[in-house]
Design a protein around this motif. Structure first.
Motif, PDB file in Angstrom:
ATOM      1  N   ASP A 295       0.841  -1.188   0.000  1.00 18.27           N
ATOM      2  CA  ASP A 295       0.000   0.000   0.000  1.00 18.27           C
ATOM      3  C   ASP A 295       0.882   1.246   0.000  1.00 18.27           C
ATOM      4  OD1 ASP A 295       0.910   0.365   2.585  1.00 18.27           O
ATOM      5  OD2 ASP A 295      -0.925  -0.316   3.538  1.00 18.27           O
ATOM      6  N   PHE A 296       0.231   2.417  -0.098  1.00 20.04           N
ATOM      7  CA  PHE A 296       0.961   3.685  -0.186  1.00 20.04           C
ATOM      8  C   PHE A 296       1.070   4.389   1.166  1.00 20.04           C
ATOM      9  CE2 PHE A 296      -0.456   3.060  -4.554  1.00 20.04           C
ATOM     10  CZ  PHE A 296       0.685   3.379  -5.267  1.00 20.04           C
ATOM     11  N   ALA A 297       0.700   3.691   2.235  1.00 23.76           N
ATOM     12  CA  ALA A 297       0.717   4.337   3.544  1.00 23.76           C
ATOM     13  C   ALA A 297       2.120   4.420   4.127  1.00 23.76           C
ATOM     14  CB  ALA A 297      -0.217   3.592   4.503  1.00 23.76           C
ATOM     15  N   GLY A 298       2.988   3.451   3.812  1.00 24.00           N
ATOM     16  CA  GLY A 298       4.334   3.453   4.372  1.00 24.00           C
ATOM     17  C   GLY A 298       5.370   3.266   3.292  1.00 24.00           C
ATOM     18  N   ALA A 299       6.233   2.290   3.491  1.00 19.83           N
ATOM     19  CA  ALA A 299       7.276   2.014   2.508  1.00 19.83           C
ATOM     20  C   ALA A 299       6.721   1.118   1.414  1.00 19.83           C
ATOM     21  CB  ALA A 299       8.474   1.355   3.186  1.00 19.83           C
ATOM     22  N   GLU A 300       7.218   1.284   0.217  1.00 23.41           N
ATOM     23  CA  GLU A 300       6.812   0.469  -0.919  1.00 23.41           C
ATOM     24  C   GLU A 300       7.964   0.370  -1.908  1.00 23.41           C
ATOM     25  OE1 GLU A 300       5.507   4.681  -1.501  1.00 23.41           O
ATOM     26  OE2 GLU A 300       4.746   3.150  -0.127  1.00 23.41           O
ATOM     27  N   PHE A 301       7.745  -0.411  -2.967  1.00 23.91           N
ATOM     28  CA  PHE A 301       8.774  -0.607  -3.986  1.00 23.91           C
ATOM     29  C   PHE A 301       8.885   0.631  -4.876  1.00 23.91           C
ATOM     30  CE2 PHE A 301       7.846  -4.987  -2.857  1.00 23.91           C
ATOM     31  CZ  PHE A 301       9.109  -5.562  -2.864  1.00 23.91           C
ATOM     32  N   HIS A 302      10.129   0.937  -5.271  1.00 24.31           N
ATOM     33  CA  HIS A 302      10.408   2.024  -6.215  1.00 24.31           C
ATOM     34  C   HIS A 302      11.543   1.591  -7.134  1.00 24.31           C
ATOM     35  CE1 HIS A 302       7.939   4.899  -3.913  1.00 24.31           C
ATOM     36  NE2 HIS A 302       8.494   4.367  -2.828  1.00 24.31           N
ATOM     37  N   VAL A 303      11.536   2.128  -8.328  1.00 33.17           N
ATOM     38  CA  VAL A 303      12.637   1.937  -9.275  1.00 33.17           C
ATOM     39  C   VAL A 303      13.278   3.292  -9.494  1.00 33.17           C
ATOM     40  CG1 VAL A 303      13.305   1.215 -11.593  1.00 33.17           C
ATOM     41  CG2 VAL A 303      11.515  -0.025 -10.369  1.00 33.17           C
ATOM     42  N   GLY A 317      27.831  -4.954  -2.049  1.00 34.10           N
ATOM     43  CA  GLY A 317      28.248  -3.649  -1.540  1.00 34.10           C
ATOM     44  C   GLY A 317      27.155  -2.610  -1.683  1.00 34.10           C
ATOM     45  N   ILE A 318      26.401  -2.652  -2.787  1.00 34.03           N
ATOM     46  CA  ILE A 318      25.346  -1.661  -3.003  1.00 34.03           C
ATOM     47  C   ILE A 318      24.234  -1.818  -1.962  1.00 34.03           C
ATOM     48  CG2 ILE A 318      23.574  -0.917  -4.639  1.00 34.03           C
ATOM     49  CD1 ILE A 318      25.453  -1.677  -6.888  1.00 34.03           C
ATOM     50  N   ALA A 319      23.918  -3.048  -1.561  1.00 32.38           N
ATOM     51  CA  ALA A 319      22.846  -3.280  -0.585  1.00 32.38           C
ATOM     52  C   ALA A 319      23.154  -2.644   0.757  1.00 32.38           C
ATOM     53  CB  ALA A 319      22.604  -4.776  -0.420  1.00 32.38           C
ATOM     54  N   LEU A 320      24.435  -2.368   1.049  1.00 35.20           N
ATOM     55  CA  LEU A 320      24.818  -1.744   2.308  1.00 35.20           C
ATOM     56  C   LEU A 320      25.287  -0.310   2.103  1.00 35.20           C
ATOM     57  CD1 LEU A 320      26.715  -4.771   3.890  1.00 35.20           C
ATOM     58  CD2 LEU A 320      24.581  -3.746   4.734  1.00 35.20           C
ATOM     59  N   CYS A 321      24.760   0.343   1.045  1.00 38.13           N
ATOM     60  CA  CYS A 321      25.168   1.710   0.734  1.00 38.13           C
ATOM     61  C   CYS A 321      24.108   2.754   1.060  1.00 38.13           C
ATOM     62  CB  CYS A 321      25.535   1.830  -0.743  1.00 38.13           C
ATOM     63  SG  CYS A 321      27.230   1.303  -1.107  1.00 38.13           S
ATOM     64  N   PHE A 322      22.919   2.346   1.503  1.00 39.94           N
ATOM     65  CA  PHE A 322      21.844   3.311   1.745  1.00 39.94           C
ATOM     66  C   PHE A 322      21.341   3.125   3.162  1.00 39.94           C
ATOM     67  CE2 PHE A 322      21.988   2.634  -2.803  1.00 39.94           C
ATOM     68  CZ  PHE A 322      21.877   3.918  -3.317  1.00 39.94           C
ATOM     69  N   GLU A 323      21.272   4.229   3.905  1.00 42.88           N
ATOM     70  CA  GLU A 323      20.940   4.163   5.328  1.00 42.88           C
ATOM     71  C   GLU A 323      19.461   3.905   5.576  1.00 42.88           C
ATOM     72  OE1 GLU A 323      23.997   6.907   7.795  1.00 42.88           O
ATOM     73  OE2 GLU A 323      22.614   7.991   6.463  1.00 42.88           O
ATOM     74  N   ALA A 324      18.569   4.595   4.835  1.00 42.03           N
ATOM     75  CA  ALA A 324      17.139   4.557   5.146  1.00 42.03           C
ATOM     76  C   ALA A 324      16.315   3.856   4.093  1.00 42.03           C
ATOM     77  CB  ALA A 324      16.614   5.984   5.337  1.00 42.03           C
ATOM     78  N   VAL A 355      14.363  -0.572  -5.083  1.00 42.71           N
ATOM     79  CA  VAL A 355      14.529  -0.306  -3.657  1.00 42.71           C
ATOM     80  C   VAL A 355      13.174  -0.316  -2.972  1.00 42.71           C
ATOM     81  CG1 VAL A 355      16.582   1.090  -4.110  1.00 42.71           C
ATOM     82  CG2 VAL A 355      14.362   2.202  -3.885  1.00 42.71           C
ATOM     83  N   VAL A 356      13.208  -0.529  -1.667  1.00 45.17           N
ATOM     84  CA  VAL A 356      12.051  -0.361  -0.793  1.00 45.17           C
ATOM     85  C   VAL A 356      12.330   0.859   0.062  1.00 45.17           C
ATOM     86  CG1 VAL A 356      10.629  -1.366   1.019  1.00 45.17           C
ATOM     87  CG2 VAL A 356      11.540  -2.823  -0.786  1.00 45.17           C
ATOM     88  N   ALA A 357      11.475   1.878  -0.061  1.00 45.85           N
ATOM     89  CA  ALA A 357      11.713   3.139   0.642  1.00 45.85           C
ATOM     90  C   ALA A 357      10.387   3.751   1.039  1.00 45.85           C
ATOM     91  CB  ALA A 357      12.512   4.106  -0.234  1.00 45.85           C
ATOM     92  N   ARG A 358      10.461   4.752   1.893  1.00 48.29           N
ATOM     93  CA  ARG A 358       9.253   5.390   2.403  1.00 48.29           C
ATOM     94  C   ARG A 358       8.471   6.071   1.304  1.00 48.29           C
ATOM     95  NH1 ARG A 358       7.792   3.283   7.164  1.00 48.29           N
ATOM     96  NH2 ARG A 358       9.658   2.888   8.429  1.00 48.29           N
ATOM     97  N   LEU A 608       9.314  -1.403   8.418  1.00 48.92           N
ATOM     98  CA  LEU A 608       9.976  -1.503   7.125  1.00 48.92           C
ATOM     99  C   LEU A 608      11.065  -0.451   7.012  1.00 48.92           C
ATOM    100  CD1 LEU A 608       6.861  -2.010   4.806  1.00 48.92           C
ATOM    101  CD2 LEU A 608       8.501  -3.749   5.512  1.00 48.92           C
ATOM    102  N   CYS A 609      12.131  -0.821   6.338  1.00 49.17           N
ATOM    103  CA  CYS A 609      13.247   0.087   6.044  1.00 49.17           C
ATOM    104  C   CYS A 609      13.780   0.800   7.283  1.00 49.17           C
ATOM    105  CB  CYS A 609      12.847   1.124   4.992  1.00 49.17           C
ATOM    106  SG  CYS A 609      12.295   0.408   3.444  1.00 49.17           S
ATOM    107  N   PRO A 610      14.124   0.078   8.333  1.00 50.83           N
ATOM    108  CA  PRO A 610      14.789   0.770   9.455  1.00 50.83           C
ATOM    109  C   PRO A 610      16.179   1.218   9.029  1.00 50.83           C
ATOM    110  CG  PRO A 610      14.853  -1.599   9.771  1.00 50.83           C
ATOM    111  CD  PRO A 610      14.025  -1.375   8.548  1.00 50.83           C
ATOM    112  N   ARG A 611      16.723   2.157   9.748  1.00 52.52           N
ATOM    113  CA  ARG A 611      18.063   2.631   9.442  1.00 52.52           C
ATOM    114  C   ARG A 611      19.063   1.508   9.683  1.00 52.52           C
ATOM    115  NH1 ARG A 611      19.152   7.936   8.831  1.00 52.52           N
ATOM    116  NH2 ARG A 611      21.275   7.565   9.600  1.00 52.52           N
ATOM    117  N   LYS A 612      20.089   1.494   8.845  1.00 52.76           N
ATOM    118  CA  LYS A 612      21.075   0.426   8.957  1.00 52.76           C
ATOM    119  C   LYS A 612      21.812   0.470  10.296  1.00 52.76           C
ATOM    120  CE  LYS A 612      20.590  -1.245   4.730  1.00 52.76           C
ATOM    121  NZ  LYS A 612      19.571  -0.318   4.238  1.00 52.76           N
ATOM    122  N   ASP A 613      21.963   1.672  10.873  1.00 49.57           N
ATOM    123  CA  ASP A 613      22.696   1.774  12.137  1.00 49.57           C
ATOM    124  C   ASP A 613      21.784   1.587  13.355  1.00 49.57           C
ATOM    125  OD1 ASP A 613      21.236   4.064  11.871  1.00 49.57           O
ATOM    126  OD2 ASP A 613      22.916   5.452  12.102  1.00 49.57           O
TER     127      ASP A 613
END
Length: 666
Positions: A295-303, A317-324, A355-358, A608-613
């Motif tokens: 759904d569009f309420a939280g995180a969803e797929f994006h290209v 390496g790319i999978a660990l390159c984005f924090e949020a 990616v899965v993002a807010r 979904l999509c918690p910060r990596k740290d």
């Protein structure tokens, strides 16, 4: 002795005579109306004259004044003199009154017809870049709600709905609550979906996307095909916007895809629902996780486009390159989706990131940051997930999706599993062995009515690893399909309360409103038929490039999304960052995109999509939402001779023009 008849009163006789007179004709009604008017106007006029100090003194003069006052009140003129002149004056007044009344009636009727026409919604939508929804079914509430939510995130827009229903009823049923969709306007129009002139009311040529919903009934898919053909006729030679449609029967997929054209995406509801039922049975809590993800309420797929400096780097390496945000794969330059590829898969020039993002802004504007220092290798769990063990499954009821459910269970359960099906004598086809002749799943049919309490008490329901309750087909009877499902769930819930034990139940519902009524236990899930298809339609309409992503996502054996125990990735009781979970999932050929803490409940609590740290102490009963690759690798899922576990391609594959020979069904 007969009872003595009560004498009829004078009042009752007068009322009966009055009713009989009114029932004769319109003339009688006018006569009574005139008599009532005279009975009121004449006495009041006489009272005005007799109380007027300037009134004539003679009786004839006062009677003439009474006549003039009454005639002016009734608009009959006030001519006095000879009786013939007074009669002609009355006749002229009646003619004038008739003409004026006729004119008022004509104007009133014309305005009423015009207001009725406007209420039916016959004006043409003038907006551009709007979303168009064609058809009406239970899926329309999910589709329109998601489109409104997506438009609200973008700052506003228009969602137009065309169906063969009353416009006011549609507006009332679909209108969002005040304040929930600022800047978004819902427009409803009435018309036949197979009439190009009616389709022109919602201006599909200027729309950003068009969605065609599947209806109910035996000819629902044929109606979708006719609507797609009418849409092509309405657009003419113009290319038109992307079209997203859905059919219920896979036999009509080729015709629907041909009618949709090269820009069309056609989904199949029955297969999607069957897959979700099996996924929910194998991995409890997954339906709620899918709703949160799609759904569009939280995180969803994006290209999104990949930064230039990431080209040539490997996926690990790319999978660990984005924090949020969570990178889950690549969309290659030729349109293929590679989800959860091997960590050494290299990002080529022209490839884009899945990616899965807010939101789209967060996904597109994310700045790559090296999160590998947050990974703690000592906190990773040793080993991997265990092989599937034999299981016992109970299916209550039968419908046209049941053979698909049985086939999917046969492919996903461990060897030596057993499936008991409780259904009536007309339950449908009864498969006993798998297509390949294996004995991975032993299917046994047991007669009985799942609605009856004695039937369920005669079964050892707590001896099964999972229970599936299938809803009857809508056309199977006159009653609402969810009624029997709700009764079955009520009996199962009573057994849970009697024994104090939780029963893992997955119930299939036909109407989204029934979810709030379903008596579900703490270990139960509900799957609304067609809801997942509706969410996918809204996502693809908002981002057409996601069609390839979802095709790959739901093509893997048993589904590519899973809720796994946190102990499969990190050591229980250890504090570790989410980056550690992501790194552990990559080593196991999966992408971690979120988690759910123990005690949050299966209907929510997914993060979904918690910060990596982000660091926390991971418990053994916490769950990680991961996306896994198709069996044999993502690249194998795109072979033209794909295996039987693949769903048919959502789109046409063309190499030259819009011709039937370009049809590719995977």
């Amino acid at each position: 002795m007969a009872q003595r008849q009560r004498p009829t009163s004078l009042r009752d006789r007068a009322r009966y005579l009055f009713d009989r007179t009114l029932a004769r004709s319109t003339g009688a009604l006018l006569g009574w109306l005139a008599l009532c008017c005279l009975a009121v106007v004449v006495p009041v006029s006489a009272l005005l004259v007799w109380t007027d100090p300037a009134a004539p003194r003679s009786l004839s003069g006062r009677l003439t004044a009474v006549w003039r006052t009454s005639a002016e009140t009734l608009r009959l003129g006030g001519v006095t003199g000879a009786p013939l002149r007074m009669l002609l004056s009355v006749l002229l007044g009646l003619i004038t009154l008739l003409c004026v009344s006729t004119l008022v009636g004509v104007i009133t009727t014309g305005l009423g017809d015009r207001l009725t026409e406007l209420r039916r919604g016959r004006s043409t939508v003038l907006e551009r870049g709007h979303a168009v929804v064609l058809g009406w079914s239970d899926q329309v509430f999910t589709v329109v709600g998601e489109l409104i939510a997506a438009r609200a995130e973008e700052g506003g827009g228009v969602v137009a709905v065309l169906a063969d229903r009353d416009t006011a009823e549609m507006q009332t049923a679909l209108a969002p609550a005040p304040g929930t969709a600022p800047g978004v306007r819902l427009v409803c129009r009435t018309g036949s979906l197979t009439d190009p002139a009616a389709l022109a009311l919602v201006t599909p040529a200027a729309a950003a996307s068009v969605l065609v919903l599947p209806a109910e009934g035996a000819d629902a898919d044929l109606e979708v095909v006719r609507t797609l053909l009418a849409l092509r006729a309405a657009l003419g030679a113009r290319t038109g916007p992307p079209v997203v449609a859905a059919v219920r029967d896979e036999r009509h997929l080729p015709a629907a895809r041909l009618a949709a054209g090269p820009l069309g995406t056609v989904l199949e509801t029955e297969v999607t629902t069957a897959r979700l039922l099996v996924q929910a049975a194998r991995r409890p809590g997954l339906p709620a996780a899918l709703r949160d993800l799609l759904d569009f309420a939280g995180a969803e797929f994006h290209v999104v486009d990949a930064p230039d400096h990431l080209v040539g780097q490997d996926f690990g390496g790319i999978a660990l390159c984005f924090e949020a945000s969570c990178v889950v794969g690549f969309l290659t330059a030729d349109g293929r989706a590679l989800l959860a590829p091997a960590p050494d898969t290299v990002l080529a020039a022209g490839d884009r990131l899945v990616v899965v993002a807010r939101d789209a802004v967060t996904a597109a504007s994310a700045v790559p940051v090296d999160c590998r220092p947050a990974v703690d290798p000592t906190a990773m769990a040793a080993g991997g997930p265990e092989a599937p063990e034999p299981s016992r499954v109970l299916v209550l009821g039968w419908n046209r999706r049941a053979p698909l459910v049985v086939d999917l269970l046969r492919r996903t359960v461990g060897p030596g599993s057993r499936l008991d099906v409780v259904t009536g004598p007309n339950g449908g086809a009864r498969p006993t062995t798998g297509p390949d002749g294996t004995d991975r799943l032993d299917v046994v049919f047991r007669p009985g009515d799942p609605v009856r309490e004695e039937t369920l008490r005669g079964l050892d329901v707590f001896g099964y690893d999972r229970v599936l309750v299938l809803a009857p087909d809508p056309e199977a009877g006159a009653e609402r399909p969810d009624d029997r499902t709700l009764l079955t769930l009520l009996v199962l819930r009573s057994l849970e309360e009697e024994t104090g034990r939780a029963l893992p139940v997955v119930a299939e519902l036909c109407e989204h409103r029934s979810r709030a009524l379903a008596p579900l236990g703490p270990a139960s899930d509900a799957v609304v038929r067609g809801e997942l298809t509706a969410l996918l339609m809204a996502q693809i309409a908002h981002g057409p490039e996601l069609a390839a992503v979802f095709e790959e996502l739901f093509a893997a054996r048993g589904g590519a999304l899973a809720l796994c125990p946190a102990g499969d990735h990190v050591t229980p009781g250890r504090e570790a960052s989410f980056a550690t979970v992501v790194a552990a999932a990559l080593e196991r050929g999966a992408c971690a995109i979120g988690y759910r803490a123990h005690g949050a409940g299966r209907s929510g609590g997914l993060r979904l999509c918690p910060r990596k740290d982000e660091r926390r102490v991971w418990g053994a009963e916490d769950e990680i939402l991961v996306l896994t690759a198709a069996p044999g690798g993502s690249e194998d899922a795109h072979r033209t001779d794909g295996g039987r576990d693949r769903v048919p391609r959502m789109r046409l594959s063309h190499e030259g023009g819009d011709s039937p020979s370009g049809l590719s069904l995977g």
